[in-house]
Design an enzyme around this catalytic site. Structure first.
Site, PDB file in Angstrom:
ATOM      1  CG  HIS A  31     -10.309  -6.388   8.094  1.00 13.93           C
ATOM      2  ND1 HIS A  31      -9.200  -6.977   8.921  1.00 13.93           N
ATOM      3  CD2 HIS A  31     -10.200  -6.960   6.823  1.00 13.93           C
ATOM      4  CE1 HIS A  31      -8.173  -7.630   8.070  1.00 13.93           C
ATOM      5  NE2 HIS A  31      -8.781  -7.525   6.771  1.00 13.93           N
TER       6      HIS A  31
ATOM      7  CD  GLU B 273      -1.698  -2.265   1.475  1.00 14.25           C
ATOM      8  OE1 GLU B 273      -0.711  -2.727   1.928  1.00 14.25           O
ATOM      9  OE2 GLU B 273      -2.648  -3.212   1.345  1.00 14.25           O
TER      10      GLU B 273
END
Lengths: 326, 325
Positions: free
Chosen positions: A131, A62
């Site tokens: 998450h 990322e």
């Protein structure tokens, strides 16, 4: 307009496809966005139409591809960078803030950075603390960024197209639990920086964004049965926030309840209430209130998860309190 | 901007003048910092000039460049007027970032110089993205990414090398190894073999060059740029040394006087001057003339900066977005 319901994920995909057909410099990159069609199938079909050059599978990096996207934007392309979830974008947040949001200012306007960072934000179902976080207030905090978090298919599509065409960096926060929800597309004009009154009412203003708008609408329906008339404001853009629409609604209803999926502390709901306090204080008949996630991390167990997040019932209870119905 | 060439077709003149300008400009920033006219952090490039100027001597007009916070010389060599660089350093409205960037944040986008960045190593990903643009646009350009030995330890440098190699991006990484990441030496921060070998596991070729020798840097640039232009990223590690502390705020107690003096004896500018005179690439008169011109450019820059106004108050809110919100 066709009244057929279009899922949010399809609306988002169509927005990208339309922009890519119009502008050769638009490309999509991220983990599993090409061959696999996206972890949540938001980019499904794009690789088939636009090929390897413009729909790019990245390694699990990322920070690296976040920065590569910004570098590409600074040098004349229009990247749409997908994060599999915004929880993973924490690895890249330096580039979102320090590289994308600050380049224009630090260069006296010489550097422009037309990039969109998009992906699901906020809670999913049973995915636990790493998450499930809502990052809306993190990004909305920072000058230099535009931050969008739509609710329905039409605004999602129109705002994503506007974001891709926008000359400034945009953080586009989607919601996994909304991807499969279908909404009819309309002719409504939707712009970055403009909120919408999506239900008219007279007794209390419910201000929200993303999935919580649906909760606010359900609460408004229930309250109508009790004789309480709720106005629902869908913020859509979190930076720049549409103060005018919030204030004019609150001046009419004299009460405000701000609802968000994230935590209360330093949140978007806090910001909405500050705006109301500073600019509509005299019109308030009751203290402004919030419904937010509880002040804890999201637990895995189903019963605890349900306790930790906003519910329609929690919203209705606060509306009743605000309107002296309890 | 003032002409940078006594004889613009003479490469020796050009290289010597650019190195001397980088040096004298930085000496002036040191002085202005001491006078309190430059604020915050200020990282002079003194000692490392041969790296930038050697690489730049072989770059083509479509090529681009990005670096970190030690960026004053890079901004000037990219083509930005030294006056506006000095005005930026002193926070004036005439600065290249209108006084809002400062020492570490300078750009010259029209000359394809993309900054000037303050988050150590983060620009290695940005530069890889600029290389991605060159390939996407098929403009035959290469992005030259300057980084230090310190930056070469950032994880995203490895992520960037992986993607640059995977996607055949035209990127030339220049590791300016000056031996220290502020106060931590390379020996105490980097495990394994030499820094230029860090791309080996991604299939990236590399070489180490004497960064105090501008001609060697120039020859390496020729090789590196041509490999990168063919779609293979490449790494050049330049062994160099900064003669001054990391920044004006660094007391520099970790380096011995003997060590600093050893490198000062290898000064890239005086050694190049001696070589050019000895081989009659330049005459004594030409050297004198170049020195005079550089002195004028620098003193004009200082004068311009000192006489320029500070930004107007309304500037505080401008340039956050392309159009004011």
């Amino acid at each position: 307009m066709n009244s057929e319901k279009v899922p949010v994920r399809v609306a988002l995909r169509d927005a990208m496809a339309e922009c890519m057909r119009e502008d050769e410099t638009v490309f999509v990159m991220g983990e599993d966005v090409a061959h696999y069609g996206g972890s949540y199938k938001v980019t499904e079909g794009l690789h088939k139409e636009f090929g390897d050059k413009r729909v790019i599978d990245t390694p699990i990096s990322e920070m690296g591809f976040g920065g590569i996207g910004v570098g590409a934007a600074l040098s004349g392309l229009r990247p749409v960078v997908e994060f599999m979830t915004f929880n993973f974008a924490m690895q890249a947040i330096d580039h979102i803030i320090n590289s994308a949001a600050k380049s224009s200012y630090m260069s006296g306007g010489e550097a422009v950075c037309p990039i969109v960072f998009r992906g699901p934000n906020g809670m999913a179902a049973g995915t636990g603390a790493q998450h499930s976080q809502c990052f809306a207030s993190w990004y909305a905090h920072c000058p230099g960024l535009k931050v969008i978090s739509p609710y329905d298919s039409h605004s999602a599509k129109e705002l994503l197209k506007a974001s891709i065409k926008d000359p400034d960096p945009v953080v586009f926060l989607e919601q996994e639990l909304m991807y499969g929800e279908g909404f009819a597309l309309t002719n409504e004009k939707v712009e970055i920086g403009k909120a919408a009154v999506i239900r008219k009412g007279t007794d209390v203003t419910l201000v929200s964004f993303s999935r919580m708008v649906g909760f606010a609408l359900k609460a408004a329906e229930e309250c109508e049965k009790l004789g309480i008339s709720c106005e629902v404001v869908d913020l859509r853009t979190l930076r720049p926030i549409d103060e005018k629409t919030i204030i004019s609604s609150v001046k009419k209803t004299n009460r405000v309840l701000a609802i968000e999926e994230g935590w209360a502390y330093s949140g978007i709901a806090s910001e909405v209430i500050s705006i109301v306090n500073e600019k509509a204080w005299d019109s308030l008949d009751a203290e402004p209130l919030r419904v937010t996630a509880e002040n804890t991390l999201l637990p895995y167990a189903k019963n605890l998860e349900e306790l930790a997040v906003p519910t329609v019932e929690k919203i209705i209870n606060k509306i009743k309190y605000l309107t002296n119905k309890i | 901007m003032p002409t940078l060439f006594v004889d613009k077709d003479n490469k020796y003149h050009k290289i010597y003048k650019q190195m001397l300008l980088a040096r004298k400009f930085e000496e002036a920033t040191v002085q202005l910092y001491r006078e309190g006219l430059i604020r915050g952090f200020c990282h002079p490039y003194i000692g490392q000039e041969a790296v930038l100027i050697g690489i730049n001597s072989k770059m083509q007009s479509q090529d681009s460049m990005i670096t970190g916070y030690r960026c004053h010389a890079h901004t000037i060599i990219a083509g930005c007027d030294p006056k506006s660089v000095m005005a930026e350093l002193t926070g004036r409205s005439t600065g290249c970032s209108k006084g809002k960037g400062g020492s570490m944040h300078m750009f010259s986008i029209k000359n394809r110089f993309y900054g000037g960045h303050g988050i150590v190593g983060a620009w290695t990903s940005l530069g890889t993205g600029i290389g991605f643009s060159h390939k996407y646009k098929e403009d035959n350009g290469v992005c030259v990414v300057f980084l230090g030995d310190g930056s070469s330890n950032q994880g995203q440098f490895f992520e960037s090398m992986n993607m640059a190699s995977l996607w055949n991006l035209p990127v030339l990484y220049i590791i300016e190894n000056n031996g220290y990441a502020i106060g931590t030496s390379v020996e105490r921060s980097a495990a394994g073999g030499p820094l230029h070998k860090r791309g080996e596991c991604f299939g990236i070729d590399s070489e180490e060059v004497d960064g105090m020798d501008v001609e060697k840097m120039s020859e390496a640039a020729d090789r590196g740029l041509s490999i990168a232009r063919s779609g293979k990223p490449y790494i050049i590690e330049a062994a160099t040394y900064r003669f001054r502390p990391h920044s004006m705020s660094d007391p520099d107690k970790h380096r011995s006087k003997e060590e600093i003096d050893k490198y000062k004896a290898l000064d890239p500018i005086s050694s190049y001057e001696q070589k050019c005179l000895k081989n009659k690439f330049m005459t004594e008169d030409e050297v004198k003339q170049i020195k005079k011109e550089v002195k004028e450019i620098v003193s004009e820059s200082v004068k311009f900066a000192k006489e320029s106004p500070f930004p107007e108050n309304h500037e505080m809110f401008e340039d956050l977005y392309t159009k004011s919100l």
